[in-house]
Design a protein around this motif. Sequence first.
Motif, PDB file in Angstrom:
ATOM      1  N   MET A 148      32.700   7.189 -42.154  1.00  0.00           N
ATOM      2  CA  MET A 148      31.474   7.402 -42.943  1.00  0.00           C
ATOM      3  C   MET A 148      30.377   8.235 -42.767  1.00  0.00           C
ATOM      4  SD  MET A 148      33.357   6.691 -45.581  1.00  0.00           S
ATOM      5  CE  MET A 148      35.296   6.601 -45.935  1.00  0.00           C
ATOM      6  N   MET A 190      34.305  23.220 -53.774  1.00  0.00           N
ATOM      7  CA  MET A 190      33.034  22.403 -53.524  1.00  0.00           C
ATOM      8  C   MET A 190      32.602  23.467 -54.385  1.00  0.00           C
ATOM      9  SD  MET A 190      33.225  21.242 -51.140  1.00  0.00           S
ATOM     10  CE  MET A 190      31.610  20.465 -50.068  1.00  0.00           C
ATOM     11  N   GLU A 200      28.301   5.618 -52.286  1.00  0.00           N
ATOM     12  CA  GLU A 200      27.969   5.643 -50.903  1.00  0.00           C
ATOM     13  C   GLU A 200      28.207   3.705 -50.862  1.00  0.00           C
ATOM     14  OE1 GLU A 200      24.502   7.225 -49.230  1.00  0.00           O
ATOM     15  OE2 GLU A 200      25.358   8.800 -49.327  1.00  0.00           O
ATOM     16  N   ILE A 238      29.219  10.089 -45.788  1.00  0.00           N
ATOM     17  CA  ILE A 238      30.867  11.954 -45.646  1.00  0.00           C
ATOM     18  C   ILE A 238      30.133  12.229 -47.761  1.00  0.00           C
ATOM     19  CG2 ILE A 238      32.148  10.336 -46.226  1.00  0.00           C
ATOM     20  CD1 ILE A 238      34.186  11.944 -45.270  1.00  0.00           C
ATOM     21  N   PHE A 239      29.858  11.248 -47.935  1.00  0.00           N
ATOM     22  CA  PHE A 239      29.176  11.233 -49.453  1.00  0.00           C
ATOM     23  C   PHE A 239      28.267  12.215 -50.001  1.00  0.00           C
ATOM     24  CE2 PHE A 239      31.937   7.970 -50.999  1.00  0.00           C
ATOM     25  CZ  PHE A 239      33.096   8.082 -50.644  1.00  0.00           C
ATOM     26  N   ARG A 240      27.047  12.024 -49.442  1.00  0.00           N
ATOM     27  CA  ARG A 240      26.473  12.093 -49.634  1.00  0.00           C
ATOM     28  C   ARG A 240      26.534  13.830 -48.808  1.00  0.00           C
ATOM     29  NH1 ARG A 240      20.054  10.040 -49.220  1.00  0.00           N
ATOM     30  NH2 ARG A 240      21.223   8.581 -49.858  1.00  0.00           N
ATOM     31  N   LEU A 241      26.867  13.722 -47.814  1.00  0.00           N
ATOM     32  CA  LEU A 241      27.297  15.649 -46.785  1.00  0.00           C
ATOM     33  C   LEU A 241      27.921  16.463 -47.563  1.00  0.00           C
ATOM     34  CD1 LEU A 241      26.640  17.095 -43.976  1.00  0.00           C
ATOM     35  CD2 LEU A 241      29.275  15.934 -43.551  1.00  0.00           C
ATOM     36  N   ASP A 242      28.378  15.579 -48.954  1.00  0.00           N
ATOM     37  CA  ASP A 242      29.652  16.887 -49.862  1.00  0.00           C
ATOM     38  C   ASP A 242      28.324  16.709 -50.213  1.00  0.00           C
ATOM     39  OD1 ASP A 242      31.395  16.975 -51.474  1.00  0.00           O
ATOM     40  OD2 ASP A 242      30.963  16.045 -52.145  1.00  0.00           O
ATOM     41  N   ALA A 243      27.606  16.367 -50.918  1.00  0.00           N
ATOM     42  CA  ALA A 243      26.697  17.099 -51.649  1.00  0.00           C
ATOM     43  C   ALA A 243      25.455  17.714 -51.095  1.00  0.00           C
ATOM     44  CB  ALA A 243      25.584  15.719 -52.695  1.00  0.00           C
ATOM     45  N   TYR A 244      24.773  17.220 -50.327  1.00  0.00           N
ATOM     46  CA  TYR A 244      23.762  18.546 -49.592  1.00  0.00           C
ATOM     47  C   TYR A 244      25.003  19.564 -49.616  1.00  0.00           C
ATOM     48  CZ  TYR A 244      20.686  14.670 -48.381  1.00  0.00           C
ATOM     49  OH  TYR A 244      20.167  13.623 -48.477  1.00  0.00           O
ATOM     50  N   ARG A 291      37.034  16.389 -39.674  1.00  0.00           N
ATOM     51  CA  ARG A 291      36.015  15.881 -40.450  1.00  0.00           C
ATOM     52  C   ARG A 291      34.911  16.155 -39.822  1.00  0.00           C
ATOM     53  NH1 ARG A 291      31.874  11.280 -41.966  1.00  0.00           N
ATOM     54  NH2 ARG A 291      31.217  13.076 -42.132  1.00  0.00           N
ATOM     55  N   PRO A 327      36.340  17.301 -51.902  1.00  0.00           N
ATOM     56  CA  PRO A 327      37.517  17.621 -52.128  1.00  0.00           C
ATOM     57  C   PRO A 327      38.582  18.269 -50.400  1.00  0.00           C
ATOM     58  CG  PRO A 327      35.557  20.100 -52.497  1.00  0.00           C
ATOM     59  CD  PRO A 327      35.267  18.598 -52.553  1.00  0.00           C
ATOM     60  N   ARG A 370      27.354  21.300 -50.716  1.00  0.00           N
ATOM     61  CA  ARG A 370      27.161  21.853 -52.160  1.00  0.00           C
ATOM     62  C   ARG A 370      26.237  22.963 -52.543  1.00  0.00           C
ATOM     63  NH1 ARG A 370      31.523  19.736 -55.659  1.00  0.00           N
ATOM     64  NH2 ARG A 370      32.352  18.478 -54.334  1.00  0.00           N
ATOM     65  N   ILE A 371      25.247  21.990 -52.508  1.00  0.00           N
ATOM     66  CA  ILE A 371      23.725  22.381 -52.506  1.00  0.00           C
ATOM     67  C   ILE A 371      23.323  23.769 -52.041  1.00  0.00           C
ATOM     68  CG2 ILE A 371      21.514  22.445 -52.744  1.00  0.00           C
ATOM     69  CD1 ILE A 371      21.796  19.426 -54.190  1.00  0.00           C
ATOM     70  N   THR A 397      25.841  10.140 -55.794  1.00  0.00           N
ATOM     71  CA  THR A 397      26.357  10.162 -54.453  1.00  0.00           C
ATOM     72  C   THR A 397      25.932   8.292 -53.741  1.00  0.00           C
ATOM     73  OG1 THR A 397      26.112  12.193 -54.128  1.00  0.00           O
ATOM     74  CG2 THR A 397      26.631  10.842 -51.956  1.00  0.00           C
TER      75      THR A 397
END
Lengths: 213, 366
Positions: free
Chosen positions: A138, B34, A10, B158-164, A211, A74, B166-167, A6
Amino acid sequence: MIFKKTKGLELQMDAFLDKISEAGIVFRRGVKNYMNKDANDFERHLEQIRRLEHEADELRKNIETQLYTQTLVPESRGDILALMETTDDVIDRATDTLSEMSIEGPMVPEEFRPGYIELAKSVVKAMEEMVKALRAFMRDPLNVRNYLHKVYHFEKESDRIAEDLKRNIFASDKLELSQKIHLRYFALHIDTIADRAEDVADRLSIYTIKRSI
Amino acid sequence: MLIMLFLSSGLFLGWSLGANDASNIFGTAVGTRMVKFYTAAIVASIFVVLGAVISGAGTTHTLGKLGAVDMIAGAFMVALAAAVTVFWMTKLSLPVSTSQAIVGAIVGWNMFAGKTTDINALTKIASTWVMSPVLAAGFSYVFFQLFKKILEFWKIHIFRLDAYTRIGLIVIGAFGAYSLGANNIGNVMGVFVSVAPFENMNLWGFDVSGVEQLFLLGGLAIAVGIFTYSKRVMQTVGEGVVKLTPQSALVVVLSQAIVLFLFASKGLEAWLLAHNLPTIPLVPVSSSQVVIGSVLGIGLAHGGRGIRFRVLGKIASGWVTTPIIAAGISFISLFFLQNVFDQQVVKTIDHTEIHHSIDIEVPAHG
């Protein structure tokens, strides 16, 4: 492990937006160099923007591949991809415009030069606000609106400057029609960069609503 | 072997619970891609079984008090009546829940056995059906606002939020599955508790009681349901009906898990009693209706637009029709089982056994 990936993504996304923002500055300087007949600096900036465009392209493809192969984000990856591709159009347009100036070497009479410089400045401002809006998308979607309205403002401003420029060009009695058409072509192409930035802003305004949680 | 035949109706109920209700927990996570289906299925199965074996006794006890089915053939038919009710009403697209069907079926057995059903207890159980979605709506409203504030404050990429997220979906999903197992195992195996002939045994150094063995079997039936049939249901939940973002899905699963847990936890009950607080009845509630409550809470947090009150009306009608239909089916089929198939479904038909009434946790005030 998941956070490492991740973090990497970023950083790549930040780097991509840095390239776009830098390309804006380089474009503005390139136009100024051309109008001031500073050929060496102009070619140097052309070279620089081509390199930035290439690097942004590579970053975009890399991010896209990772988003899809690892099924990341996704819900929004389609939106992110569309945003990056539209943003890529902006930098492509700027690069092509400088490149065409180099190839075609339009003869710009003294009195129209400030108009082109002013147009390039306004277009680049729209680009910069677009990059800020993308960064906000973002991390801080609530703030996107604050930048979007500036993108729209500078796009309109660019249209106005381009129109004035074109009117003055065609009103001039010192130029041949072919020359006028050539000059109009460049005013149009520079202005198109702001239009592409507006396309990104249009997408952003919808994706930001999507979003929110 | 015969015991397995008698248990089969309960196991079928378990299978159907796994097939349908696991999607309430992992549906959006899997539907929105997810979380992978197999990750969800493995986590859900493990935690449903754990929840059932460790914390399943509370709700089962309550059902046992509503009607203590005292012959295994009777238990078989009560569970089958509930299963048939659920199957039939689902086929007719009527809102239905196993929790409500089993209560109806038990009341049917009471009627057949000539035992009086404690109306107070029944009312108390029925009130939890209303309470559970309302509570879930409240929780998800509050959590939604809280999550929103957190996201606004932390400005997570947004990418980190995605990871959080999922967990979170996996961890909270595990909690949800545990609560589901704890809360709903009573529906699946509750009626068999007093009649299944399982002896206490020692398994790899652990003492496993007969009831725990029964719950383990029920839990495994739920797990089989999850693996064999829930994938399609999860994908439908994710794509259809209500479109949730993964972050709102997190809120929905969290509220649902907490509500199912509240209505199942003996530990919490003991804690509330110790602090002189009113307790929450330990009753199996419908996880589907709890989810609808949670989604409603999010709808309210969005300003209440787009809420379809007709759907809510339909659910409320299910609270009445499901137990009545289940009671009817149960009564009639018990009659057939006893008189046509010559099976003893009731140990003693004793009309004086009225005092066998229910004393579901009376809230301790003061």
